[in-house]
Design an enzyme around this catalytic site. Sequence first.
Site, short mmCIF file in Angstrom:
data_model
loop_
_atom_site.label_atom_id
_atom_site.label_comp_id
_atom_site.label_asym_id
_atom_site.label_seq_id
_atom_site.Cartn_x
_atom_site.Cartn_y
_atom_site.Cartn_z
N GLY A 1 0.81 -1.22 0.00
CA GLY A 1 0.00 0.00 0.00
C GLY A 1 0.84 1.26 0.00
N ASP A 2 2.03 1.21 0.61
CA ASP A 2 2.89 2.39 0.68
C ASP A 2 3.50 2.77 -0.67
OD1 ASP A 2 2.64 3.32 3.31
OD2 ASP A 2 4.04 1.85 4.07
N PRO A 3 4.25 1.88 -1.33
CA PRO A 3 4.82 2.31 -2.62
C PRO A 3 3.75 2.54 -3.68
CG PRO A 3 5.21 -0.03 -2.27
CD PRO A 3 4.68 0.52 -0.98
#
Length: 813
Positions: free
Chosen positions: A583-585
């Site tokens: 979900g972060d990158p």
Amino acid sequence: MEQGLEGIRVVELAQGMAASVAGKLMADLGATVLKVEPPGGDPMRHEGPFPGGRPGAESGGLFAALHAGKRSAVLDLSTEEGRARLAELAVRADILLHDYPPPRMAAAGLDYARFSAANPRLVMLSITPFGQGGPYRDYAAADLTVIHGGGWAWLSPTASADTALPPLAPFGQNALIMAGVHGAVAALGAYTGALTHGRGEHIDLSAQEVVLSMLEMNLIRYTYQGLEASRVGIHLFGPWGFYPCQDGLIFLVVAEEDQWQRLKEFMGRPEWAELEVFGDIYLRGENADFLDLNLSEWTAEWKVMELFHACQQRRICVAPVSTYGQLAAEPHLRERGFFVEHEHPRLGKLTLPGAPWRLGKPWWALRGPAPELDEAKGALDGVLPARKVAPAANATATVTATGTTIVEGRAPLPLEGVRVLDLTWVWAGPYCTMQLAHLGAEVIKVESELRPDLARRIRIYPEGMEEGLNRAGYFNQYSQGKKSVTVNLAKREGVELVKRLARHCDVVVNNYATGVTERLGLTPEILHEVNPELIVASISGYGQTGPLREYMGYGPAIVPLGGLTSITGYDDGAPREVGTSSGDPTGGIYTAYAICAALAARKRNGGGQTIELSLWEAMLCSGIEGWMGHLLDAGYRPMGNRDPRWAPHNVYRCAGEDRWIALAVTDDTQWRGLCEAIGRPALADDPRFRDLAARKAHEDELDALLAEWIAPLERWEATRRFQAAGVPAFPSMSNKDLTEDPHLAERQYFTRLTHPEVGVRTHGGIPWRLAHGPNGVRSPAPLLGAHTDEIMANLLELSPAEIARLKKNQVLA
């Protein structure tokens, strides 16, 4: 006046997901995207999902979602006439993007040297599985082989206890989707560079390297500590994972000590939680079995949504394991206007994911349905009219509006001259700003020694070296190419310094929790008062508006929240973690794309922009296959490494301990090649397997047959045999495998710069190469505050005495 990307001309040649995604991102912001298709059309037109599972002409759901607003023209590139017409279109285009593999590029006449001779400012993006050079350049590939070959699937499912189960790809074509978004970032960055510097670019992007760039802390666990990361084992810290509730599963991750204290308080401070074995986040990770046993007893007393809201109201990061059906009715997403109603001539009214960001200037829109095949026939001169081609500019010294000097006498990087103020930490934000640094921007990271970035504190330090804030591999991986200044934002004077810095910058990015910029006085409105031309981007878990806007959204929790986990797993149906905090990158790269689009629009028409990204919504955008499966009732569920359409499509055990090969057959030509490769050519005409529908119907038999044949073979020997027959196959690769891989070494993917404290260490590099360069990461991650004096003196013109005063008063701290 044109808005967004209006007026930018894009020619798209897509044989699958990657180029289609890149083209969609540009069409949605107003670019004219002409999709050039072969006779018979893009294969995606025939792949579904289809309404009720019934194939039909022009009714494929995935094609409808990814090609809204584009135009279609058929060119037969096997003919001289077709190739000549393509060359004409390249002269009229600003950007040409494709995902043809190198052998097909040559046959189709995709020749950058030829195109750029006629159109020197053309940007050409080539997305291929393994890049334009190296031993694997001509390897056949599918998403399954790329995601295993890039190391992501090797890590999935996270913290597995069963070594007999194979590494697991997350559902869908995640590798190629991410390659498409990364490619769009590089292409728009290069387009802005062409506007600035007067010369186009050829971008050679490797999908394998994109996947490798997103491995979180796993690559550096080998290069810093010699640890071969695996799906088998435990999380680095805890609690982290799925926990049972009365009516389903909830995902919990505790990354900071204050969150653990709040969780203990919420649970009533049970005796077990005070035990010494749970004394810090790393001890809790080491003792996860005992921890999870006790936590599960407590969570089992709750219903999922009740526990979700109760924890989040106490600033404890949890998330439900959402299905796409549940997401369709989610009030927060509805209130934010995330979903859009879209009319399709064959499918009727579709509810589709909207943009992953909300823009202050609302450029995003679906500007029409996906085109029917060759609908622009006879109208190409209207879609891409002829125009005078600007010559390539000679390199000269340039001083930008913010005072950055571009060095004379060499090819500049695309975003050279752009300055970024980086107010981000951990992964989503730093991943975004690292892409801008890769493209040549000067990135100034604002941090504080009083509350260091969590990435500087995660315990991945070089083996045999004392811990230290400058020695953490996680930070050193995702802050390459940046500068560091220390500013204490708890001090009013520190906030004023940031405002002064913003006056000299082109972009400001933060991933603070919702409400922090308001409390600090650093909202987009305030920053635009300081610098009206500024592009201000914020990244948060749930967005800056809506009833759940203040909820915590760490990357690991965004994946189950966004639906992907619900359809990722083995055929037992249980949801599994996907191996990384993707979900972060995902949010970071979508933000980088919006910034590049805003830079291009500002270069053409002036003006700033506000970008507000929700990690949750970005995850839904990248999960378009799962969403369309829900929308068209395709019945997607966890199915291991299999695919809803193709067979064989799986991972098979090879000789040796925990050695596997991924294999995917996506057409009948590959099927015949497979039968030749295994020495059973007659199998190609076996009624059980002779076409795609038959192979899917007899998939268990087919998998058993292949498993038996592959099991005695060494994984690379099996790969070579299949590749020689044109069959997509590749080993499932670990961090160790990738670090030692000859193909990646030949392509010079890895970065090995000298860092002042950790020395020469191997880090992941840039997943694209530029024809005009320069290529490679320019500098290692900075020491904490290494550039404070330089930036304060040169940019803000502070005297040595003033800098000393600010340090003494802990403003520069």
